[in-house]
Design an enzyme around this catalytic site. Sequence first.
Site, PDB file in Angstrom:
ATOM      1  NE  ARG A  31       4.254 -10.192 -32.762  1.00  0.00           N
ATOM      2  CZ  ARG A  31       4.661  -9.568 -33.846  1.00  0.00           C
ATOM      3  NH1 ARG A  31       3.783  -8.941 -34.630  1.00  0.00           N
ATOM      4  NH2 ARG A  31       5.935  -9.558 -34.184  1.00  0.00           N
ATOM      5  CB  ILE A  63      -4.703  -8.199 -36.943  1.00  0.00           C
ATOM      6  CG1 ILE A  63      -5.975  -7.526 -37.465  1.00  0.00           C
ATOM      7  CG2 ILE A  63      -4.262  -7.567 -35.617  1.00  0.00           C
ATOM      8  CD1 ILE A  63      -5.856  -6.034 -37.688  1.00  0.00           C
ATOM      9  CG  HIS A  64       1.560  -8.060 -38.608  1.00  0.00           C
ATOM     10  ND1 HIS A  64       0.958  -7.256 -39.547  1.00  0.00           N
ATOM     11  CD2 HIS A  64       2.842  -7.617 -38.506  1.00  0.00           C
ATOM     12  CE1 HIS A  64       1.832  -6.377 -39.997  1.00  0.00           C
ATOM     13  NE2 HIS A  64       2.985  -6.573 -39.391  1.00  0.00           N
ATOM     14  NE  ARG A  65       2.101  -1.811 -38.460  1.00  0.00           N
ATOM     15  CZ  ARG A  65       3.381  -1.612 -38.733  1.00  0.00           C
ATOM     16  NH1 ARG A  65       4.276  -1.686 -37.763  1.00  0.00           N
ATOM     17  NH2 ARG A  65       3.774  -1.324 -39.947  1.00  0.00           N
TER      18      ARG A  65
END
Length: 360
Positions: free
Chosen positions: A243, A208-210
Amino acid sequence: MKKIVTILGARPQFIKGAVLSREISKFNDVEEVIVHTGQHYDANMSAVFFDEMKIPQPKYNLAINGLNHGAMTGQMLEKIEAILVDEKPDAVVVFGDTNSTLAGALAAKKLHIKIVHVEAGLRSFNMKMPEEVNRIVTDRISDLLICPTQKAIENLQLEGFSSFDVAIENHGDIMKDAMDFYSVLAKDKSTIFKKTSINKDNFLLATIHRQENTDDRNKLSDIFKSLDAINEFTQVVMPLHPRTKKKLSEYNIDTTITLIDPVGYFDMIMLLTHCKLVATDSGGLQKEAFFNQKHCIIVREETEWIELVNNNFAQLTGPNSDKILDAFHDLNQKKSNFNTNLYGDNVGEKIYTSIKQLIQ
């Protein structure tokens, strides 16, 4: 000898670009100059990285990163333009949808240099994504659009590209060639199962990074709520994006899943090879799951790779915990025939042939 300049800015682009570079080296009738914009700064992208991945060293490294979209794209545009003036290439090749892609295409267009866009025609139809803006603009000013799927061709046709002075070709997805090549190397190079406590062959691989997921407390909380629930059935392993790591701390979100440091491409291939299922908001990983015959939970509201959903290899859930759980229980038991050829073969060779025809 004809010359092309290839613009790359992120690790996935170097992996895709290496496929084309290998084709160029086979025939040795086109000179390739590689420009690394530095968009995704990665300390691991050292000389060792390029050597192990069998990727040519860039001639130029612009070291432009850590800036807002406008400043980053503007600085890239300025420096790439200067390089193109000096190198005088017959064409510029760009990949995908990053700021590096857009800057390279704009610089070439203003100097009347032909543009080749690899991975053209993809659409999420979400204009809040900077990638969507980048790919639309790049497509519109390119001379050769290399599409990875028939759907990408159809997207361009619906936008009126049939009336434009541009060549549109579907050669398949260049990442298929990359996965085939690097999977062989990964078996010897990867050490991921030696240095972690992953339950080999019985885990779900999650990434998960968006920003649309990480920068919203409720969305990120819901995603990890579902992953914690899945973890009660099957170990969930997540290489943690910086992030995401920052936001988990900022939002005080605790999790029971197995968090590991970001991994290199060889280790990621081995994780894909041995996982049971994938859950991701990454575009590239959706296809790599398919290449490794794994079903995928797409933690987004839309996907550029809609054929994965249409052929029941993946499910769109968005950041909805109930939908993610339902998709897990469904896909975890599902048996599919992954022998369907969705993304072509010998893609790099076909792309190289089209580029030579463009610049002859």
